[in-house]
Design a protein around this motif. Structure first.
Motif, PDB file in Angstrom:
ATOM      1  N   ASN A  11       0.854  -1.184   0.000  1.00 14.23           N
ATOM      2  CA  ASN A  11       0.000   0.000   0.000  1.00 14.23           C
ATOM      3  C   ASN A  11       0.889   1.233   0.000  1.00 14.23           C
ATOM      4  OD1 ASN A  11      -1.429   2.329   1.645  1.00 14.23           O
ATOM      5  ND2 ASN A  11      -3.039   1.107   0.712  1.00 14.23           N
ATOM      6  N   PRO A  12       0.656   2.191  -0.942  1.00 12.59           N
ATOM      7  CA  PRO A  12       1.563   3.332  -1.085  1.00 12.59           C
ATOM      8  C   PRO A  12       1.249   4.525  -0.206  1.00 12.59           C
ATOM      9  CG  PRO A  12      -0.063   3.403  -2.808  1.00 12.59           C
ATOM     10  CD  PRO A  12      -0.373   2.168  -1.997  1.00 12.59           C
ATOM     11  N   GLY A  13       0.070   4.573   0.400  1.00  8.83           N
ATOM     12  CA  GLY A  13      -0.251   5.690   1.259  1.00  8.83           C
ATOM     13  C   GLY A  13      -1.452   6.481   0.801  1.00  8.83           C
ATOM     14  N   GLY A  14      -1.464   7.741   1.159  1.00  9.43           N
ATOM     15  CA  GLY A  14      -2.588   8.613   0.851  1.00  9.43           C
ATOM     16  C   GLY A  14      -3.049   9.381   2.082  1.00  9.43           C
ATOM     17  N   PRO A  15      -4.211   8.981   2.699  1.00 10.15           N
ATOM     18  CA  PRO A  15      -5.102   7.948   2.196  1.00 10.15           C
ATOM     19  C   PRO A  15      -5.686   8.331   0.842  1.00 10.15           C
ATOM     20  CG  PRO A  15      -6.094   9.105   4.060  1.00 10.15           C
ATOM     21  CD  PRO A  15      -4.708   9.607   3.937  1.00 10.15           C
ATOM     22  N   GLY A  16      -5.782   7.340  -0.015  1.00  5.14           N
ATOM     23  CA  GLY A  16      -6.307   7.556  -1.348  1.00  5.14           C
ATOM     24  C   GLY A  16      -5.376   7.152  -2.456  1.00  5.14           C
ATOM     25  N   GLY A  17      -4.159   6.691  -2.117  1.00  2.00           N
ATOM     26  CA  GLY A  17      -3.241   6.235  -3.145  1.00  2.00           C
ATOM     27  C   GLY A  17      -3.689   4.900  -3.725  1.00  2.00           C
ATOM     28  N   SER A  18      -3.499   4.727  -5.011  1.00  2.00           N
ATOM     29  CA  SER A  18      -3.912   3.501  -5.677  1.00  2.00           C
ATOM     30  C   SER A  18      -2.865   2.407  -5.497  1.00  2.00           C
ATOM     31  CB  SER A  18      -4.136   3.748  -7.173  1.00  2.00           C
ATOM     32  OG  SER A  18      -4.345   2.522  -7.854  1.00  2.00           O
ATOM     33  N   GLY A  19      -3.206   1.385  -4.734  1.00  4.82           N
ATOM     34  CA  GLY A  19      -2.320   0.236  -4.603  1.00  4.82           C
ATOM     35  C   GLY A  19      -2.224  -0.568  -5.876  1.00  4.82           C
ATOM     36  N   VAL A  20      -3.265  -0.506  -6.700  1.00  6.79           N
ATOM     37  CA  VAL A  20      -3.250  -1.197  -7.992  1.00  6.79           C
ATOM     38  C   VAL A  20      -2.166  -0.608  -8.879  1.00  6.79           C
ATOM     39  CG1 VAL A  20      -4.569  -1.484 -10.138  1.00  6.79           C
ATOM     40  CG2 VAL A  20      -5.642  -1.994  -7.939  1.00  6.79           C
ATOM     41  N   GLU A  21      -2.147   0.720  -9.000  1.00 11.76           N
ATOM     42  CA  GLU A  21      -1.129   1.346  -9.838  1.00 11.76           C
ATOM     43  C   GLU A  21       0.252   1.209  -9.214  1.00 11.76           C
ATOM     44  OE1 GLU A  21      -1.570   2.379 -12.903  1.00 11.76           O
ATOM     45  OE2 GLU A  21      -3.636   1.703 -12.663  1.00 11.76           O
ATOM     46  N   TYR A  22       0.328   1.252  -7.906  1.00  9.94           N
ATOM     47  CA  TYR A  22       1.609   1.089  -7.216  1.00  9.94           C
ATOM     48  C   TYR A  22       2.214  -0.280  -7.508  1.00  9.94           C
ATOM     49  CZ  TYR A  22       4.867   1.688  -3.256  1.00  9.94           C
ATOM     50  OH  TYR A  22       5.979   1.828  -2.458  1.00  9.94           O
ATOM     51  N   ALA A  23       1.399  -1.311  -7.447  1.00 13.78           N
ATOM     52  CA  ALA A  23       1.899  -2.670  -7.679  1.00 13.78           C
ATOM     53  C   ALA A  23       2.394  -2.858  -9.110  1.00 13.78           C
ATOM     54  CB  ALA A  23       0.813  -3.692  -7.354  1.00 13.78           C
ATOM     55  N   ARG A  24       1.866  -2.089 -10.046  1.00 16.65           N
ATOM     56  CA  ARG A  24       2.359  -2.185 -11.429  1.00 16.65           C
ATOM     57  C   ARG A  24       3.851  -1.853 -11.509  1.00 16.65           C
ATOM     58  NH1 ARG A  24      -1.463  -2.872 -15.344  1.00 16.65           N
ATOM     59  NH2 ARG A  24      -3.611  -2.249 -14.867  1.00 16.65           N
ATOM     60  N   TYR A  25       4.335  -1.068 -10.550  1.00 14.89           N
ATOM     61  CA  TYR A  25       5.750  -0.694 -10.520  1.00 14.89           C
ATOM     62  C   TYR A  25       6.536  -1.620  -9.603  1.00 14.89           C
ATOM     63  CZ  TYR A  25       4.377   3.521 -12.990  1.00 14.89           C
ATOM     64  OH  TYR A  25       3.893   4.396 -13.933  1.00 14.89           O
ATOM     65  N   ALA A  26       6.161  -2.877  -9.608  1.00 15.61           N
ATOM     66  CA  ALA A  26       6.779  -3.856  -8.705  1.00 15.61           C
ATOM     67  C   ALA A  26       8.296  -3.861  -8.795  1.00 15.61           C
ATOM     68  CB  ALA A  26       6.219  -5.253  -9.000  1.00 15.61           C
ATOM     69  N   ASP A  27       8.833  -3.659  -9.981  1.00 23.60           N
ATOM     70  CA  ASP A  27      10.286  -3.690 -10.146  1.00 23.60           C
ATOM     71  C   ASP A  27      10.984  -2.565  -9.388  1.00 23.60           C
ATOM     72  OD1 ASP A  27       9.920  -5.841 -11.796  1.00 23.60           O
ATOM     73  OD2 ASP A  27      10.325  -4.780 -13.660  1.00 23.60           O
ATOM     74  N   PHE A  28      10.252  -1.506  -9.052  1.00 20.56           N
ATOM     75  CA  PHE A  28      10.845  -0.343  -8.401  1.00 20.56           C
ATOM     76  C   PHE A  28      10.540  -0.281  -6.908  1.00 20.56           C
ATOM     77  CE2 PHE A  28      10.247   0.761 -12.843  1.00 20.56           C
ATOM     78  CZ  PHE A  28      11.462   1.334 -13.181  1.00 20.56           C
ATOM     79  N   ILE A  29       9.463  -0.902  -6.460  1.00 20.53           N
ATOM     80  CA  ILE A  29       9.011  -0.679  -5.085  1.00 20.53           C
ATOM     81  C   ILE A  29       9.530  -1.714  -4.101  1.00 20.53           C
ATOM     82  CG2 ILE A  29       6.967   0.535  -5.891  1.00 20.53           C
ATOM     83  CD1 ILE A  29       5.296  -1.913  -5.248  1.00 20.53           C
ATOM     84  N   VAL A  30      10.133  -2.795  -4.595  1.00 24.92           N
ATOM     85  CA  VAL A  30      10.790  -3.773  -3.729  1.00 24.92           C
ATOM     86  C   VAL A  30      12.153  -4.108  -4.316  1.00 24.92           C
ATOM     87  CG1 VAL A  30       8.617  -4.770  -2.887  1.00 24.92           C
ATOM     88  CG2 VAL A  30       9.756  -5.768  -4.896  1.00 24.92           C
ATOM     89  N   GLY A  31      13.035  -4.657  -3.483  1.00 23.59           N
ATOM     90  CA  GLY A  31      14.342  -5.062  -3.961  1.00 23.59           C
ATOM     91  C   GLY A  31      14.254  -6.232  -4.930  1.00 23.59           C
TER      92      GLY A  31
END
Length: 511
Positions: free
Chosen positions: A105-125
């Protein structure tokens, strides 16, 4: 009201994420796959039909799979109306090394976790990316999960552009009336969900998701507001907690006043750090940090009286103090955006051209130059925050706060003090209240704080880690909002090891 932020990726990807926002489901003709749900917890038997559901995944771009999770609008009425939660999964890169699902979950409140997960290569090691399915969801009322829409886009422009620092009786009265009208519009136009978008309800949705993913324990990465969601989950379901990381933490016992003052001071600290970089780049506001801060305050006051012009926007033709404050705040989330802010100030100072700074405000608010909004964060943030915690309806309270806050944070203090009026005038009674969360019985929960974080000050992370019975405090001595996968290998290695080997970092680790 400043959001806690969609955080945790590089500045470039953050900007891309913010402008992509809400998307419609991309369904293909490929065959669906189903996960195996977990047994229903004994205390949740009335909710068995939700816990026992199977997710039907469809292709939704690149390697991602999408599905919808059905949950009750009101958990006290499991046989009543339901709502759907959109979920996106990016499968683990190496199936043979797969550990399970990591919900983000990227935050917000109101941030899209769906769009955040699309950037999986960047958001986790990279090691975590190989071993986990990265799963994001849009919390109820957010983006593609029955999004709350309080007012038309043109009126949302006006709401965000308004004078955020009223300093006459007439301006104060107008500000209070606008806040009340906004709340009433949300109550009228976003029923029945607007009364059920609290963080507690989103946390309960997350446990239903955990079961539907086939996970006995929830492995989780929450950033910014996502740390409050994660801590709330841990408090409700401590024995369901798996490997949990809370990065850029919010302390759950903060009152609205404490939260807003903390943010005011946090943004002030971050802005002073930016000021030095501005000087190094030839700052148009002054030659010392104090001069830059004084110059920035003077610029905002000038825009309060006389807005600057904006070119190329379909609807907004003037950069007001409100828009400018959002633009400056946007750059504080990542030091990679500091030079963009410095560059945006030059035409504003030299030619009264606010176009570039308006571009930063657009990024912050998920707004496009054609006047549309790609997400609904700037509406749902109030709906969630004001259900979680109430504030005073008395405008005199905020006049006093403005004086107190501005003494401690001259640039952002007044702005943040008055932002509390929205919850003070919110027409739906709060269902939550601030309080510590211990999550007794949970395994180690890693809390990360960044020393010069603008949106979630470092002290909040210390406060949360101390409250959690199993809290593990990790410090990143640096700038910007959140730490994991942003710039520091010490942080990244510690968190990767935790997710891969279930070995928590040493409590007190400092990077």
């Amino acid at each position: 009201m400043l959001r806690w932020g969609v955080a945790g990726v590089t500045a470039t990807v953050t900007a891309a994420l913010l402008v992509t926002g809400c998307t419609n489901p991309l369904r293909s003709s490929s065959s669906s796959t189903s996960s195996s749900p977990q047994p229903v917890p004994s205390a949740m038997q009335p909710l068995a039909k939700f816990y026992e559901q199977k997710l039907s995944w469809t292709d939704c771009g690149s390697s991602a799979k999408c599905a919808y999770l059905t949950v009750p609008v009101d958990y006290a009425k499991p046989d009543g109306p339901t709502t759907q939660i959109k979920v996106l999964k990016v499968p683990a890169r190496k199936e043979s090394s797969r550990i399970g699902s990591l919900v983000v979950n990227p935050g917000g409140p109101g941030g899209s976790g769906v769009e955040y997960a699309r950037y999986a290569d960047f958001i986790v090691g990279a090691p975590v990316r190989r071993a986990y399915d990265i799963v994001g969801f849009d919390p109820r009322g957010v983006a593609s999960s029955s999004p709350i829409d309080c007012i038309p886009d043109a009126k949302l422009d006006d709401w965000l552009a308004q004078d955020p620092t009223p300093d006459t009786p007439a301006e104060v009265a107008t500000f209070g009336a606008n806040a009340a009208a906004f709340g009433e519009a949300c109550k009228a136009n976003a029923q029945p969900l607007v009364e059920h978008v609290s963080t507690v309800e989103a946390a309960k949705d997350m446990d239903v998701l955990r079961a539907a993913l086939g996970s006995a324990k929830l492995d989780y990465l929450g950033k910014s507001y996502g740390t409050f969601l994660g801590a709330t989950y841990a408090g409700l379901f401590p024995t369901h907690v798996g490997r949990m990381v809370l990065d850029g933490a919010m302390a759950p016992d903060l009152t609205q006043e404490e939260m807003l003052l903390g943010q005011a001071k946090g943004f002030e600290t971050a802005t002073r750090a930016w000021a030095q970089s501005c000087i190094d780049d030839g700052c148009p506001l002054g030659g010392s940090v104090d001069e830059v801060m004084t110059g920035l305050s003077a610029l905002l006051r000038k825009l309060d009286a006389t807005p600057a012009r904006v070119e190329g926007d379909a609807r907004v033709k003037q950069l007001t103090e409100g828009w400018a404050a959002y633009g400056v705040a946007a750059a504080m989330y990542d030091q990679g955006m500091w030079s963009t802010l410095t560059s945006a100030l030059r035409p504003l100072m030299e030619k009264n051209d606010g176009t570039a700074l308006m571009g930063l405000a657009d990024t912050y608010s998920e707004r496009n130059v054609d006047g549309t909004y790609s997400g609904n964060m700037m509406e749902v943030i109030s709906a969630v925050s004001c259900l979680d915690s109430s504030d005073s309806p008395d405008l005199a309270v905020y006049e006093k706060r403005a004086k107190d806050f501005s003494a401690q944070a001259p640039v952002f203090g007044t702005f943040l003090a008055w932002s509390g009026v929205t919850c003070g005038k919110w027409p739906i009674p709060a269902t939550g209240k601030p309080g510590p969360i211990a999550a007794d019985g949970a395994p180690p929960i890693v809390v990360i704080g960044t020393t010069r974080d603008p949106a979630t000050p470092y002290e909040w992370a210390q406060r949360l880690a101390a409250q959690l019975s199993s809290g593990v405090m990790v410090t990143f001595d640096g700038d910007g909002h959140t730490a994991y996968t942003r710039s520091n290998s010490c942080i990244d290695n510690a968190i990767d090891t935790f997710y891969l080997k279930d070995t928590a970092p040493q409590d007190g680790l400092r990077c």
